[in-house]
Scaffold this active site. Structure first.
Site, PDB file in Angstrom:
ATOM      1  CG  HIS A  95      73.223 170.109  -3.043  1.00 17.56           C
ATOM      2  ND1 HIS A  95      73.324 170.455  -1.402  1.00 17.56           N
ATOM      3  CD2 HIS A  95      72.056 170.771  -3.511  1.00 17.56           C
ATOM      4  CE1 HIS A  95      71.865 171.213  -1.772  1.00 17.56           C
ATOM      5  NE2 HIS A  95      71.325 171.215  -2.527  1.00 17.56           N
ATOM      6  CB  SER A  96      70.519 167.466  -3.644  1.00 16.41           C
ATOM      7  OG  SER A  96      68.793 166.671  -3.121  1.00 16.41           O
ATOM      8  CG  MET A  97      70.832 162.502  -8.092  1.00 18.59           C
ATOM      9  SD  MET A  97      70.224 162.644  -9.630  1.00 18.59           S
ATOM     10  CE  MET A  97      71.535 163.408 -10.273  1.00 18.59           C
TER      11      MET A  97
END
Length: 269
Positions: A95-97
């Site tokens: 998720h995300s980074m």
């Protein structure tokens, strides 16, 4: 006290693995996140998948270790740990980074002829899209304001000054890694890829999430959920059903229709 293996150092297991050929899901946290953020997901999948969560250096039980603020370096270190874990179908979820890190791990594995069963990238634009983001250069108040805005961390954390001093270096270091990450062109993945995004994510437009399709020659799905950057909290059951239902024999290509560009707010990692 016995020395920890690399696996014990990098991966956290919150439940025993289920019997049979259940997939092995390795989860990658967002910027400033820690392995414990995935505990609810691991609990929900306990009977359907073996869930291992990456613990990055510089936080929680690894708070005394130097941070790694380069996505490519971080991915190479993690690849060394997960490469031997392919006795079960190996699924990567970031998720995300964490999506950028998971993608780079899948890329390094494939370069070594070790394809993953499925890659899930959540809350992150496709890597060929880079923006000039400078949150990691803000003062402490600016970094805290950005994290609060995204609601990725319980805001009560920032009411405790001592705790803030402990977590800010990891948050800033991760933002530096995410914001300075640049995709290095190379052969596309061949594994299935599923991109997940919130329709109101200020970091990622639906189109930028859809463009993950360019990073694989395998089947591709785009799943758009109502919500912002941390839409996972509101749609955890749907996400868990996705993760537990994947195996090398269950690969279906579906592309959700992509609307035009949506308004963009400030960025997040």
């Amino acid at each position: 006290m016995p020395l920890l293996s690399d696996t014990d150092l990098w991966l956290r297991r919150f439940h025993d693995a289920p019997q049979g050929a259940a997939p092995r899901v390795v989860c990658f946290p967002h910027a400033g996140g820690a392995a414990s953020w995935y505990r609810p997901l691991a609990t929900g999948l306990a009977t359907r998948a073996e869930v291992l969560v990456v613990q990055y250096p510089g936080r929680q039980d690894r708070h005394n270790e130097p941070l790694i603020d380069d996505v490519h370096v971080l991915a190479r270190r993690i690849t060394e740990v997960v490469a031997p874990l392919r006795d079960r179908p190996l699924v990567l979820f970031g998720h995300s980074m964490g999506a950028s890190v998971a993608f780079e791990v899948a890329t390094v594995l494939q370069a070594g002829s070790a394809e993953v069963a499925h890659l899930y990238v959540s809350g992150r634009r496709a890597p060929q899209h880079s923006h000039d983001e400078q949150v990691h250069r803000l003062d402490d108040a600016g970094v805290i304001a950005e994290v609060r805005r995204l609601a990725g961390t319980d805001s009560r954390v920032f009411d405790d000054e001592e705790l803030v001093r402990m977590v800010l270096p990891a948050i800033r270091g991760d933002y530096r890694a995410a914001e300075t990450y640049r995709y290095r062109p190379g052969p596309p993945l061949t594994c299935p890829v599923t991109a997940l995004t919130g329709d109101a994510d200020p970091k990622t437009t639906v189109q930028e999430a859809a463009d993950w399709q360019e990073r694989t020659t395998g089947p591709f799905q785009l799943r758009v959920f109502p919500g912002g950057h941390f839409f996972l909290a509101e749609h955890s059951k749907a996400v868990m059903d996705l993760l537990s239902g994947e195996s090398p024999s269950a690969r279906r290509s579906t592309l959700t229709p992509v609307p035009g560009p949506s308004p963009r707010g400030p960025s997040a990692c």
